[in-house]
Write a protein that holds these residues in place. Sequence first.
Motif, short mmCIF file in Angstrom:
data_model
loop_
_atom_site.label_atom_id
_atom_site.label_comp_id
_atom_site.label_asym_id
_atom_site.label_seq_id
_atom_site.Cartn_x
_atom_site.Cartn_y
_atom_site.Cartn_z
N ILE A 236 2.44 -0.52 -0.06
CA ILE A 236 1.45 -0.80 -1.23
C ILE A 236 0.19 -0.16 -0.86
O ILE A 236 -0.62 0.39 -1.86
CB ILE A 236 1.27 -2.47 -1.52
CG1 ILE A 236 2.42 -3.08 -2.34
CG2 ILE A 236 0.01 -2.53 -2.27
CD1 ILE A 236 2.45 -4.30 -2.40
N ASP A 237 -0.24 -0.07 0.37
CA ASP A 237 -1.46 0.35 0.86
C ASP A 237 -1.52 1.92 0.40
O ASP A 237 -2.58 2.16 -0.02
CB ASP A 237 -1.55 0.18 2.27
CG ASP A 237 -3.08 0.47 2.84
OD1 ASP A 237 -4.09 -0.01 2.32
OD2 ASP A 237 -3.13 1.27 4.00
N ASP A 238 -0.28 2.55 0.66
CA ASP A 238 -0.62 3.69 0.44
C ASP A 238 -0.37 4.20 -0.94
O ASP A 238 -1.05 5.04 -1.62
CB ASP A 238 0.81 4.63 0.91
CG ASP A 238 0.65 5.17 2.40
OD1 ASP A 238 -0.34 5.13 3.16
OD2 ASP A 238 1.75 5.48 3.21
N LEU A 239 0.27 3.33 -1.96
CA LEU A 239 0.30 3.60 -3.25
C LEU A 239 -0.82 3.44 -3.86
O LEU A 239 -1.32 4.08 -4.93
CB LEU A 239 1.33 2.39 -3.82
CG LEU A 239 1.62 2.61 -5.22
CD1 LEU A 239 2.51 3.80 -5.71
CD2 LEU A 239 2.41 1.42 -5.61
N VAL A 240 -1.79 2.57 -3.50
CA VAL A 240 -3.20 2.15 -3.98
C VAL A 240 -4.28 3.09 -3.36
O VAL A 240 -5.20 3.49 -4.20
CB VAL A 240 -3.37 0.75 -3.76
CG1 VAL A 240 -4.57 0.35 -4.35
CG2 VAL A 240 -2.42 -0.11 -4.67
#
Length: 70
Positions: free
Chosen positions: A57-61
């Motif tokens: 999620i961190d990378d996605l956002v």
Amino acid sequence: MYLKNNILFLKNTMTFQQLAELTKIPKTTLFDITNGNVQNPRLDVLIKLKEAFKVSIDDLVFTDLSKKEI
């Protein structure tokens, strides 16, 4: 935040319909996120997207995945 750009980048040749079927996220929600109408999607939406794209999620956002080797 890079969420909308990352969705467009990661879905690559997949249609919005295919992504919606894969993630069980309504196509209208995907359109709203990628059009910038939704700035903070619900956590369950982020979880479904990260699972479909196999990223955190961190990378996605927060990461421009078009410039990162994944």
